[in-house]
Design a protein around this motif. Structure first.
Motif, PDB file in Angstrom:
ATOM      1  N   ALA A  82       0.832  -1.215   0.000  1.00 60.44           N
ATOM      2  CA  ALA A  82       0.000   0.000   0.000  1.00 60.44           C
ATOM      3  C   ALA A  82       0.861   1.258   0.000  1.00 60.44           C
ATOM      4  CB  ALA A  82      -0.922   0.000   1.216  1.00 60.44           C
ATOM      5  N   PHE A  83       1.875   1.291   0.881  1.00 63.72           N
ATOM      6  CA  PHE A  83       2.598   2.544   1.065  1.00 63.72           C
ATOM      7  C   PHE A  83       3.713   2.765   0.039  1.00 63.72           C
ATOM      8  CE2 PHE A  83       0.794   1.797   5.395  1.00 63.72           C
ATOM      9  CZ  PHE A  83      -0.254   2.700   5.193  1.00 63.72           C
ATOM     10  N   ALA A  84       3.853   1.778  -0.876  1.00 54.63           N
ATOM     11  CA  ALA A  84       4.749   2.014  -2.006  1.00 54.63           C
ATOM     12  C   ALA A  84       3.967   2.723  -3.112  1.00 54.63           C
ATOM     13  CB  ALA A  84       5.284   0.682  -2.517  1.00 54.63           C
ATOM     14  N   ARG A  85       2.633   2.808  -2.944  1.00 62.15           N
ATOM     15  CA  ARG A  85       1.805   3.374  -4.010  1.00 62.15           C
ATOM     16  C   ARG A  85       1.596   4.868  -3.822  1.00 62.15           C
ATOM     17  NH1 ARG A  85      -2.810  -1.002  -5.444  1.00 62.15           N
ATOM     18  NH2 ARG A  85      -3.349   0.623  -6.924  1.00 62.15           N
ATOM     19  N   GLN A  86       1.678   5.559  -4.959  1.00 65.26           N
ATOM     20  CA  GLN A  86       1.495   7.011  -4.960  1.00 65.26           C
ATOM     21  C   GLN A  86       0.129   7.395  -4.379  1.00 65.26           C
ATOM     22  OE1 GLN A  86       4.258   8.664  -6.089  1.00 65.26           O
ATOM     23  NE2 GLN A  86       3.220  10.418  -5.153  1.00 65.26           N
ATOM     24  N   GLU A  87      -0.896   6.595  -4.701  1.00 67.04           N
ATOM     25  CA  GLU A  87      -2.272   6.931  -4.291  1.00 67.04           C
ATOM     26  C   GLU A  87      -2.447   6.941  -2.782  1.00 67.04           C
ATOM     27  OE1 GLU A  87      -1.241   4.580  -6.323  1.00 67.04           O
ATOM     28  OE2 GLU A  87      -2.791   3.911  -7.732  1.00 67.04           O
ATOM     29  N   PHE A  88      -1.549   6.259  -2.051  1.00 69.37           N
ATOM     30  CA  PHE A  88      -1.701   6.192  -0.593  1.00 69.37           C
ATOM     31  C   PHE A  88      -0.587   6.964   0.127  1.00 69.37           C
ATOM     32  CE2 PHE A  88      -3.854   1.779  -1.168  1.00 69.37           C
ATOM     33  CZ  PHE A  88      -5.086   2.387  -1.312  1.00 69.37           C
ATOM     34  N   THR A  89      -0.023   7.946  -0.572  1.00 68.36           N
ATOM     35  CA  THR A  89       1.099   8.687   0.020  1.00 68.36           C
ATOM     36  C   THR A  89       0.641   9.971   0.710  1.00 68.36           C
ATOM     37  OG1 THR A  89       2.535   7.758  -1.656  1.00 68.36           O
ATOM     38  CG2 THR A  89       3.366   9.689  -0.556  1.00 68.36           C
ATOM     39  N   HIS A  90      -0.549  10.437   0.400  1.00 63.69           N
ATOM     40  CA  HIS A  90      -1.032  11.697   0.990  1.00 63.69           C
ATOM     41  C   HIS A  90      -1.298  11.578   2.490  1.00 63.69           C
ATOM     42  CE1 HIS A  90      -2.554  14.548  -2.340  1.00 63.69           C
ATOM     43  NE2 HIS A  90      -1.464  13.930  -2.728  1.00 63.69           N
ATOM     44  N   ARG A  91      -1.292  12.737   3.160  1.00 62.35           N
ATOM     45  CA  ARG A  91      -1.791  12.810   4.528  1.00 62.35           C
ATOM     46  C   ARG A  91      -3.229  13.310   4.468  1.00 62.35           C
ATOM     47  NH1 ARG A  91       1.756   9.912   7.200  1.00 62.35           N
ATOM     48  NH2 ARG A  91       3.750  10.905   7.568  1.00 62.35           N
ATOM     49  N   PRO A  92      -4.050  12.918   5.471  1.00 59.85           N
ATOM     50  CA  PRO A  92      -5.421  13.428   5.489  1.00 59.85           C
ATOM     51  C   PRO A  92      -5.447  14.935   5.732  1.00 59.85           C
ATOM     52  CG  PRO A  92      -5.102  11.611   7.062  1.00 59.85           C
ATOM     53  CD  PRO A  92      -3.750  11.981   6.564  1.00 59.85           C
ATOM     54  N   ASP A  93      -6.562  15.532   5.322  1.00 58.44           N
ATOM     55  CA  ASP A  93      -6.765  16.957   5.539  1.00 58.44           C
ATOM     56  C   ASP A  93      -7.246  17.150   6.987  1.00 58.44           C
ATOM     57  OD1 ASP A  93      -7.365  19.593   5.323  1.00 58.44           O
ATOM     58  OD2 ASP A  93      -9.249  19.303   4.253  1.00 58.44           O
ATOM     59  N   TRP A  94      -6.357  16.961   7.934  1.00 55.32           N
ATOM     60  CA  TRP A  94      -6.702  16.985   9.361  1.00 55.32           C
ATOM     61  C   TRP A  94      -5.943  18.116  10.057  1.00 55.32           C
ATOM     62  CZ3 TRP A  94      -6.342  11.311  11.683  1.00 55.32           C
ATOM     63  CH2 TRP A  94      -7.431  10.561  11.207  1.00 55.32           C
ATOM     64  N   LEU A  95      -6.547  18.650  11.108  1.00 54.04           N
ATOM     65  CA  LEU A  95      -5.852  19.660  11.920  1.00 54.04           C
ATOM     66  C   LEU A  95      -4.572  19.078  12.513  1.00 54.04           C
ATOM     67  CD1 LEU A  95      -8.711  21.329  13.971  1.00 54.04           C
ATOM     68  CD2 LEU A  95      -7.231  22.424  12.290  1.00 54.04           C
ATOM     69  N   PHE A  96      -4.600  17.791  12.792  1.00 54.23           N
ATOM     70  CA  PHE A  96      -3.428  17.135  13.363  1.00 54.23           C
ATOM     71  C   PHE A  96      -2.203  17.323  12.455  1.00 54.23           C
ATOM     72  CE2 PHE A  96      -0.761  13.314  13.969  1.00 54.23           C
ATOM     73  CZ  PHE A  96      -0.518  13.428  15.317  1.00 54.23           C
ATOM     74  N   PHE A  97      -2.436  17.292  11.141  1.00 53.86           N
ATOM     75  CA  PHE A  97      -1.325  17.441  10.193  1.00 53.86           C
ATOM     76  C   PHE A  97      -1.162  18.877   9.712  1.00 53.86           C
ATOM     77  CE2 PHE A  97      -2.604  12.963   9.699  1.00 53.86           C
ATOM     78  CZ  PHE A  97      -1.401  12.376  10.061  1.00 53.86           C
ATOM     79  N   ASN A  98      -2.132  19.711  10.045  1.00 56.56           N
ATOM     80  CA  ASN A  98      -2.114  21.093   9.575  1.00 56.56           C
ATOM     81  C   ASN A  98      -2.544  21.972  10.743  1.00 56.56           C
ATOM     82  OD1 ASN A  98      -2.350  23.469   8.137  1.00 56.56           O
ATOM     83  ND2 ASN A  98      -4.073  22.793   6.873  1.00 56.56           N
ATOM     84  N   PRO A  99      -1.705  21.983  11.827  1.00 59.33           N
ATOM     85  CA  PRO A  99      -2.170  22.601  13.073  1.00 59.33           C
ATOM     86  C   PRO A  99      -2.485  24.082  12.958  1.00 59.33           C
ATOM     87  CG  PRO A  99       0.169  22.017  13.220  1.00 59.33           C
ATOM     88  CD  PRO A  99      -0.347  21.450  11.930  1.00 59.33           C
ATOM     89  N   THR A 100      -1.850  24.782  12.024  1.00 63.34           N
ATOM     90  CA  THR A 100      -2.145  26.220  11.923  1.00 63.34           C
ATOM     91  C   THR A 100      -3.282  26.486  10.925  1.00 63.34           C
ATOM     92  OG1 THR A 100      -0.301  26.383  10.374  1.00 63.34           O
ATOM     93  CG2 THR A 100       0.135  27.067  12.640  1.00 63.34           C
TER      94      THR A 100
END
Ligand code: HEM
Length: 491
Positions: A82-100
């Motif tokens: 799964a994690f070798a695939r481009q399609e599963f490389t993104h992070r979710p659109d979450w405050l946890f990953f985008n705190p500001t």
């Protein structure tokens, strides 16, 4: 009348199919209701429930939590694929990953696409330039190791918590690489920084609710602040950013383009990827990139060291074996260099076994499907959150003999040589987004562990036992419990 009844039934069926029923093609699992997902009525811990779901559905299943379609992977092979695939490389659109709460996430740990790619390449190159995995950084880690030995010495003959200096040592190594700064243990500026990290760690607990139930972001501000302490989260984020902005400002004022000193200087001079529209270069991006390094690289490393002390206090025979090996390989007062790794196979084995048994990030760090993807015979819809069931894989008898037992020997071959077994071992993740500080963490763990166990024996305080299980206070991470240890100087 009959027509109305039939129409009513048809409407209910359509609603059920459109809203309530799990869409066709998804893996089996828990679906629940729109907006709230499946809320279990059980006292079982999250990890126990994941184990139950694994038994019921196999290595891939889905659990809708709030509005988030969570896909869990329970086999090493599946995670690798799964994690070798481009399609599963993104992070979710979450405050946890985008705190500001930027329009697009900045930094490296939470960003996506070309921006992430550019920042990841840049950060890896910089960490290597600053000595990650190389002998040039060894003397900097030795300096911290000596500071640590001094602090353990002060604690010898007493029962007390693992010294705060262990956090300082790990944080100082990152500060050194990022900004050429080394703090004194008692520096108030460092204490302020540590407090900010603690506050931020606590705040993530609140923002997780808003990530799982994003519609809650639309409730009135006063209620949001009351329930999720969002105003406090913002204040902490701003304090953190200001802390980094100050260091960046100092760097700008003394920047010599011919002699970049550290990661900050190099960022200020870097122009890679600037021709691409999506790549952002700004103080905010740099501050968030530095933030990512501290957030991803400090608690993980000192928690592993603390767990190593707890495990070796709980298994004194393993500690004795380790100390014999260190005494043989490094007589006298010297600290190890990277070349000594080959002569300390038992130490490598202990550290790997601790990483396996503790699984610091038990559910992995979330990835997200960037488009509808066919995987393992199912259709994973765009936006699904992909989770690695790392803790479960680390205790899976398909990969590990007697998985519940602390057995450093499983990492040694018949001649006692360390063999880095890979199947079923993923404390640093796997694939395109694998931890980019892995070699740094390994260097620190190796040198700091030798410093401690060469000079001291760690035991439970007299008449007690050490609890090696993770603290229940943090559901998403395995952190060591707060408890005392007893330190005895060996000389
Ligand atoms: C024992 C110590 C450590 C452990 C167990 C650990 C574990 C992890 C894990 C599980 C991930 C997520 C991988 C994924 O998304 O699939 C990760 C990502 C990351 N780690 Fe570590 N880590 C450690 C130390 C460090 C250190 C020392 C640094 C740097 C100072 C660091 C920097 C990062 C960064 C920046 C990412 C995000 C990478 C990306 O999104 O591209 N980590 N780490």
């Amino acid at each position: 009348m009959l027509t109305e009844v039939l129409l009513g039934i048809l409407l209910i069926l359509l609603l059920w199919k459109a809203i309530l029923k799990k869409p066709a093609g998804l893996p089996p699992g828990r679906w629940g209701l729109p907006l709230i997902g499946y809320i279990p009525l059980t006292r079982k811990s999250m990890e126990e429930q994941l184990d139950d779901l694994n038994k019921e559905h196999g290595d891939i299943y889905v659990w809708r939590m709030g509005t988030q379609v969570m896909v869990f992977l329970h086999s090493y092979e599946m995670c690798k694929e799964a994690f070798a695939r481009q399609e599963f490389t993104h992070r979710p659109d979450w405050l946890f990953f985008n705190p500001t709460n930027e329009k697009v996430a900045l930094g490296v740990g939470g960003s996506n696409g070309p921006h992430w790619h550019t920042n990841r390449r840049f950060t890896l190159r910089q960490l290597k330039n600053q000595g990650m995995g190389k002998s040039t950084l060894v003397s900097g880690i030795h300096e911290q190791a000596n500071m640590l030995i001094g602090k353990f010495q002060e604690q010898a003959g007493k029962s007390a918590a693992v010294p705060y200096a262990i956090r300082v040592a790990v944080v100082n190594v990152i500060w050194h690489m990022v900004a050429s700064i080394t703090y004194d243990v008692d520096d108030p500026k460092l204490k302020e920084f540590m407090q900010l990290m603690d506050d931020f760690g606590e705040m993530t607990y609140y923002s997780t609710f808003l990530d799982i139930f994003p519609w809650l972001r639309n409730i009135p501000a006063f209620l949001k602040n009351r329930l999720f302490a969002l105003d406090q989260v913002e204040i902490t984020d701003q304090k953190f950013m200001n802390y980094f902005y100050e260091v960046i400002k100092e760097h700008k004022s003394s920047l010599d383009p011919e002699n970049p000193r550290d990661l900050i200087d190099s960022y200020l001079l870097d122009t890679e990827g600037m021709e691409q529209e999506e790549v952002i270069r700004s103080d905010k991006d740099l501050a968030l990139l530095i933030f990512d390094l501290f957030f991803a690289g400090s608690e993980t490393t000192y928690s592993t060291l603390t767990f190593a002390m707890y495990y070796l206090a709980a298994f004194p025979e393993a500690q004795r074996k380790l100390q014999e090996e260190i005494d043989r390989a490094l007589p006298g007062d010297v600290l190890p260099t990277l070349e000594d790794r080959a002569s300390l196979p038992y130490l490598e084995a202990v550290l790997h076994e601790v990483l396996r048994m503790t699984s610091l990030v038990p559910g992995g760090v979330q990835h997200c499907a960037s488009r509808d993807t066919h995987f393992a015979g199912y259709t994973i819809p765009k936006g699904s959150i992909i989770n690695t069931a790392a803790a479960s894989i680390h205790y899976d008898s398909r990969y590990w003999d007697r998985p519940e037992s602390f057995l450093p020997e499983r990492w040694l071959d018949e001649e006692g040589k360390f063999c880095a077994k890979k199947e079923g071992f993923l404390p640093f993740g796997v694939g395109k987004r694998v931890c980019l500080g892995e070699s740094l963490a390994r260097m620190e763990l190796f040198i700091l562990a030798v410093a401690v166990f060469k000079n001291f024996t760690i035991s439970p305080p007299p008449g007690t036992l050490v609890d090696v299980t993770p603290s229940p206070t943090q559901p998403m991470f395995h952190v060591p419990r707060k408890q005392d240890i007893y330190v005895t100087a060996r000389k």
